[in-house]
Design an enzyme around this catalytic site. Structure first.
Site, PDB file in Angstrom:
ATOM      1  N   CYS A 115      16.149  -1.953  -1.673  1.00  0.00           N
ATOM      2  CA  CYS A 115      16.962  -1.288  -0.655  1.00  0.00           C
ATOM      3  C   CYS A 115      18.219  -0.715  -1.308  1.00  0.00           C
ATOM      4  O   CYS A 115      18.731  -1.246  -2.300  1.00  0.00           O
ATOM      5  CB  CYS A 115      17.351  -2.287   0.437  1.00  0.00           C
ATOM      6  SG  CYS A 115      18.282  -1.526   1.804  1.00  0.00           S
ATOM      7  N   ASP A 118      21.076  -0.865  -0.137  1.00  0.00           N
ATOM      8  CA  ASP A 118      22.223  -1.678   0.286  1.00  0.00           C
ATOM      9  C   ASP A 118      23.139  -2.032  -0.896  1.00  0.00           C
ATOM     10  O   ASP A 118      22.660  -2.495  -1.936  1.00  0.00           O
ATOM     11  CB  ASP A 118      21.681  -2.965   0.950  1.00  0.00           C
ATOM     12  CG  ASP A 118      22.760  -3.711   1.719  1.00  0.00           C
ATOM     13  OD1 ASP A 118      23.770  -4.101   1.107  1.00  0.00           O
ATOM     14  OD2 ASP A 118      22.589  -3.902   2.936  1.00  0.00           O
ATOM     15  N   ARG A 146      24.968  -4.422  -1.352  1.00  0.00           N
ATOM     16  CA  ARG A 146      25.064  -5.848  -1.671  1.00  0.00           C
ATOM     17  C   ARG A 146      23.886  -6.358  -2.496  1.00  0.00           C
ATOM     18  O   ARG A 146      23.804  -7.548  -2.797  1.00  0.00           O
ATOM     19  CB  ARG A 146      25.158  -6.656  -0.361  1.00  0.00           C
ATOM     20  CG  ARG A 146      26.380  -6.297   0.467  1.00  0.00           C
ATOM     21  CD  ARG A 146      26.250  -6.817   1.885  1.00  0.00           C
ATOM     22  NE  ARG A 146      25.128  -6.177   2.597  1.00  0.00           N
ATOM     23  CZ  ARG A 146      24.777  -6.478   3.849  1.00  0.00           C
ATOM     24  NH1 ARG A 146      25.461  -7.390   4.519  1.00  0.00           N
ATOM     25  NH2 ARG A 146      23.765  -5.859   4.418  1.00  0.00           N
ATOM     26  N   HIS A 168      15.639  -7.592   1.514  1.00  0.00           N
ATOM     27  CA  HIS A 168      16.753  -8.541   1.548  1.00  0.00           C
ATOM     28  C   HIS A 168      17.061  -8.931   2.985  1.00  0.00           C
ATOM     29  O   HIS A 168      16.786  -8.186   3.921  1.00  0.00           O
ATOM     30  CB  HIS A 168      18.005  -7.938   0.887  1.00  0.00           C
ATOM     31  CG  HIS A 168      18.583  -6.782   1.627  1.00  0.00           C
ATOM     32  ND1 HIS A 168      19.638  -6.911   2.504  1.00  0.00           N
ATOM     33  CD2 HIS A 168      18.242  -5.480   1.657  1.00  0.00           C
ATOM     34  CE1 HIS A 168      19.924  -5.725   3.009  1.00  0.00           C
ATOM     35  NE2 HIS A 168      19.090  -4.837   2.525  1.00  0.00           N
ATOM     36  N   CYS A 186      18.940  -6.892   6.519  1.00  0.00           N
ATOM     37  CA  CYS A 186      18.833  -5.477   6.144  1.00  0.00           C
ATOM     38  C   CYS A 186      19.131  -4.619   7.379  1.00  0.00           C
ATOM     39  O   CYS A 186      18.500  -4.779   8.424  1.00  0.00           O
ATOM     40  CB  CYS A 186      17.417  -5.191   5.631  1.00  0.00           C
ATOM     41  SG  CYS A 186      17.156  -3.479   5.141  1.00  0.00           S
TER      42      CYS A 186
HETATM   43 ZN   LIG Z   1      18.568  -3.052   3.420  1.00  0.00          ZN
END
Ligand SMILES: [Zn+2]
Length: 218
Positions: free
Chosen positions: A46, A48, A50, A102, A105
């Protein structure tokens, strides 16, 4: 007081410091790096912020070939991910491809909200159906609507969507010509190729293997 570019200035000065540190501890690192790459693994994760793959796995430049997008999707018609996969297996000779989801999400949460509202034709109702985010998330919303998550508690339901999302992408990956070919003819280095599904837990920093690994004859 922060200036309009203070974040970027910090990135650039941290980069200069990092490059100096690496050069001091390993004088030939960048010279060797410039000669070519031989990553062992393709990471499809992803976007993302993080889940920075190299940071969370203690990897170094050259270890991982990477493709990241919203909600770690493997769309069979997406030339970007197909080209990355093809290059990774047939030219760089990676031995592993991991799809990494993750917890918590945002993409998966949007699909869950749509499925729970009963409107699975548009994931994000405040955006037109033709919006790129809606087009991108449509298959995951469809999958989510089949999971029976309408009455489950939100955290449990989201965890299920995250896991099932990874499994769906591993399944899609297993049907691509690049992977089916590699399972017969091996990668460009003559090695077997395996595909895996993992989930990174934001709250603990740990990766969980979903144990859906597939390889030649599996
Ligand atoms: Zn995600």
């Amino acid at each position: 007081m922060s200036t309009p570019h203070s974040h970027l200035n910090r990135l650039l000065s941290a980069n200069a410091q990092w490059a100096n540190d690496v050069r001091q501890s390993e004088p030939t690192f960048f010279k060797d790096s410039a000669k070519g790459q031989a990553p062992h693994t393709l990471w499809i994760g992803c976007a993302d912020s993080r889940v920075p793959e190299s940071v969370i796995t203690g990897s170094r430049p050259g270890d991982l070939f990477v493709h990241r997008n919203i909600a770690n999707q493997f769309h069979p018609e997406d030339d970007s991910v197909l080209a990355v996969l093809k290059y990774a297996v047939d030219h760089l000779g990676v031995e592993h491809v991991v799809i990494v989801g993750h917890t918590f999400c945002g993409g998966a949460a949007a699909c869950l909200a749509a499925a729970q509202s009963g409107n699975t034709t548009v994931t994000l109702e405040h955006l037109p159906p033709t919006d790129p985010l809606n087009r991108w998330l449509a298959p995951l919303t469809q999958l989510t609507s089949t999971l029976g998550v309408t009455s489950a508690s939100n955290d449990e339901a989201l965890a299920l969507v995250v896991d099932e999302n990874v499994k769906m992408q591993v399944d899609r990956l297993s049907k691509t010509p690049t992977i089916t070919n590699a399972w017969v003819n091996k990668n460009s280095k003559g090695k077997d190729v395996f595909i895996h599904g993992w989930v990174y837990d934001l709250a603990s920093g740990k990766i969980r293997d979903l144990e859906v690994t597939r390889g030649p004859g599996q």
